[in-house]
Design a protein around this motif. Structure first.
Motif, PDB file in Angstrom:
ATOM      1  N   GLU A   1       0.825  -1.209   0.000  1.00 59.06           N
ATOM      2  CA  GLU A   1       0.000   0.000   0.000  1.00 59.06           C
ATOM      3  C   GLU A   1       0.862   1.263   0.000  1.00 59.06           C
ATOM      4  OE1 GLU A   1      -2.391  -0.604   3.427  1.00 59.06           O
ATOM      5  OE2 GLU A   1      -3.514  -2.286   2.537  1.00 59.06           O
ATOM      6  N   MET A   2       1.991   1.245   0.752  1.00 53.83           N
ATOM      7  CA  MET A   2       2.884   2.406   0.761  1.00 53.83           C
ATOM      8  C   MET A   2       3.515   2.623  -0.607  1.00 53.83           C
ATOM      9  SD  MET A   2       4.816   2.471   4.463  1.00 53.83           S
ATOM     10  CE  MET A   2       4.958   0.717   4.783  1.00 53.83           C
ATOM     11  N   ALA A   3       3.915   1.528  -1.257  1.00 50.39           N
ATOM     12  CA  ALA A   3       4.512   1.646  -2.594  1.00 50.39           C
ATOM     13  C   ALA A   3       3.493   2.184  -3.593  1.00 50.39           C
ATOM     14  CB  ALA A   3       5.044   0.288  -3.046  1.00 50.39           C
ATOM     15  N   GLU A   4       2.256   1.723  -3.491  1.00 51.97           N
ATOM     16  CA  GLU A   4       1.227   2.196  -4.417  1.00 51.97           C
ATOM     17  C   GLU A   4       0.893   3.667  -4.164  1.00 51.97           C
ATOM     18  OE1 GLU A   4      -1.362  -1.661  -5.686  1.00 51.97           O
ATOM     19  OE2 GLU A   4      -1.782  -0.840  -3.695  1.00 51.97           O
ATOM     20  N   ALA A   5       0.901   4.075  -2.886  1.00 48.81           N
ATOM     21  CA  ALA A   5       0.636   5.482  -2.583  1.00 48.81           C
ATOM     22  C   ALA A   5       1.722   6.380  -3.162  1.00 48.81           C
ATOM     23  CB  ALA A   5       0.549   5.673  -1.066  1.00 48.81           C
ATOM     24  N   ALA A   6       2.952   5.865  -3.242  1.00 49.41           N
ATOM     25  CA  ALA A   6       4.069   6.662  -3.754  1.00 49.41           C
ATOM     26  C   ALA A   6       4.163   6.652  -5.271  1.00 49.41           C
ATOM     27  CB  ALA A   6       5.385   6.152  -3.156  1.00 49.41           C
ATOM     28  N   ASN A   7       3.879   5.482  -5.882  1.00 53.39           N
ATOM     29  CA  ASN A   7       4.193   5.338  -7.304  1.00 53.39           C
ATOM     30  C   ASN A   7       3.079   4.777  -8.172  1.00 53.39           C
ATOM     31  OD1 ASN A   7       6.940   6.257  -7.183  1.00 53.39           O
ATOM     32  ND2 ASN A   7       7.482   4.331  -6.182  1.00 53.39           N
ATOM     33  N   GLY A   8       1.905   4.551  -7.618  1.00 55.42           N
ATOM     34  CA  GLY A   8       0.799   4.087  -8.441  1.00 55.42           C
ATOM     35  C   GLY A   8       0.481   2.617  -8.238  1.00 55.42           C
TER      36      GLY A   8
ATOM     37  N   GLN B   1      16.082   3.050 -11.490  1.00 56.61           N
ATOM     38  CA  GLN B   1      15.300   3.740 -10.471  1.00 56.61           C
ATOM     39  C   GLN B   1      14.106   2.885 -10.088  1.00 56.61           C
ATOM     40  OE1 GLN B   1      13.692   7.600 -11.509  1.00 56.61           O
ATOM     41  NE2 GLN B   1      13.637   8.232  -9.355  1.00 56.61           N
ATOM     42  N   ALA B   2      13.916   2.696  -8.780  1.00 55.82           N
ATOM     43  CA  ALA B   2      12.813   1.901  -8.289  1.00 55.82           C
ATOM     44  C   ALA B   2      11.500   2.658  -8.476  1.00 55.82           C
ATOM     45  CB  ALA B   2      13.006   1.569  -6.812  1.00 55.82           C
ATOM     46  N   ALA B   3      10.494   1.955  -8.962  1.00 52.30           N
ATOM     47  CA  ALA B   3       9.166   2.533  -9.128  1.00 52.30           C
ATOM     48  C   ALA B   3       8.165   1.398  -9.128  1.00 52.30           C
ATOM     49  CB  ALA B   3       9.055   3.322 -10.427  1.00 52.30           C
ATOM     50  N   ALA B   4       7.009   1.637  -8.578  1.00 53.34           N
ATOM     51  CA  ALA B   4       5.996   0.584  -8.521  1.00 53.34           C
ATOM     52  C   ALA B   4       5.449   0.294  -9.909  1.00 53.34           C
ATOM     53  CB  ALA B   4       4.862   1.015  -7.602  1.00 53.34           C
TER      54      ALA B   4
END
Length: 346
Positions: A52-59, A343-346
């Motif tokens: 959920e934190m990753a999705e809030a940051a990157n979609g 670069q890390a991204a969801a």
């Protein structure tokens, strides 16, 4: 990138290296076979919270996601390089075992059924002497080793006893032109030793012994530890072999390299190591070329579930590196180094 990025010649081998690969916790939850999401952390009790934190940051992240998705563009880069050897630090237990290791606030576990995710990167060696491979005890370690072995993945740094834990992984290399046609039945190899140091906070009772499973944990003084590793290198090496020593050490954050790490790495090179592969820092640390040999003091994370976690933004831990070293086949000297950023991204 000029000479440093040019293709390897016939007299060189190419070794790709990366730091921590954490396929447990949040990443395990988005793969086709998510394991038990319960956590024993003081601040998060369910691994799905990291998704959920990753999705809030990157979609949004598709669930289930494809096994190759956590690697992003890395797999295409590896296919283009076709390295002779590819080494990473697998900082995740691979088990469904219950029972969190006591005295730790963070535990990493991936379901063995999700191992196709790791296999998608086709690593030649997964080093395991780190502070998470026994997060679910010795039963979890046994399942981890059995699962990796069944998947055809070579490991170093952990085992059913000290002899296995300290044994180097062996990757067969193409012989250099000077040795082709030799009467020897054995080709040259890259020997990969894996060791954890107490400076990383690894519990001392995780050390493998003659009658107990565990990791290759060096608890002696740094000079004695370096001397012991040099003795192991010399005992395992045969003519034509190259040697890498992979070390899990030091703090998670900060760019300073402690003088004792420099002395330790230099002692390994002086004793015959051709490459020192350091990791545990969550971002890249300085590197050095000493006596013609590459020393990586901290490779940084490659894959993790830290997207959306705040507090250390100044270190840009969203930026990841793949290290591609070209080594002389005859001498082990560094001929070139390419750093490929992601670069890390969801």
């Amino acid at each position: 990138m000029g000479a440093s990025g040019s293709p390897a010649t016939d007299r060189e081998i190419t070794v790709c290296l990366a730091g921590d690969v954490m396929l447990g916790r949040g990443i395990d939850q988005v793969l086709p076979h998510p394991g038990d999401p319960r956590l024993a952390e003081p601040w998060v009790t369910d691994a799905r919270a990291y998704v959920e934190m990753a999705e809030a940051a990157n979609g949004p992240i598709p669930r289930p996601t494809a096994y190759d998705r956590p690697w992003g563009d890395l797999l295409e880069e590896l296919r283009a390089i076709e390295p002779d050897a590819w080494v990473l630090n697998l900082e995740t237990s691979v088990t469904q075992t219950a029972g969190f290791a006591p005295g730790k606030s963070v535990h990493y576990r991936m379901n063995p059924a999700n191992l196709p995710c790791l296999a998608a990167a086709r690593p030649d060696v997964c080093v395991l002497a780190n502070n998470h491979v026994l997060d679910f005890g010795r039963a979890g370690l046994a399942e981890t080793l059995d699962s990796l072995r069944a998947a055809g993945l070579r490991t170093a740094g952990a085992g059913g006893d000290a002899a296995e834990a300290w044994r180097p992984a062996r990757v067969t290399l193409r012989p250099p032109p000077s040795r082709r046609g030799s009467a020897s039945r054995h080709g040259p190899r890259l020997l990969v030793f894996s060791v954890g140091l107490p400076s990383r906070g690894i519990p001392l009772d995780w050390a493998a012994t003659a009658d107990r499973s565990g990791i290759a944990l060096a608890s002696a003084s740094p000079p004695a530890t370096a001397a012991g590793l040099v003795a192991r290198v010399r005992g395992a090496r045969r003519a034509g072999d190259l040697v890498a020593v992979s070390i899990h050490w030091g703090s998670n954050w900060g760019y300073r390299v402690p003088p004792e790490q420099v002395r330790f790495a230099h002692a390994l090179v002086d004793g015959g190591a051709d490459l020192v592969h350091g990791h545990s820092s969550h971002h890249p640390r300085p590197l050095e070329v000493y006596r013609g040999r590459l020393i990586l003091y901290g490779c940084g994370d490659l894959v993790d579930d830290y997207e959306g976690i705040t507090g250390h933004e100044q270190y840009r831990d969203d930026l990841r590196l793949l290290y591609t070293a070209r080594l002389d086949k005859d001498t082990g000297a560094l001929r070139g180094l390419r750093l490929t950023p992601f670069q890390a991204a969801a």
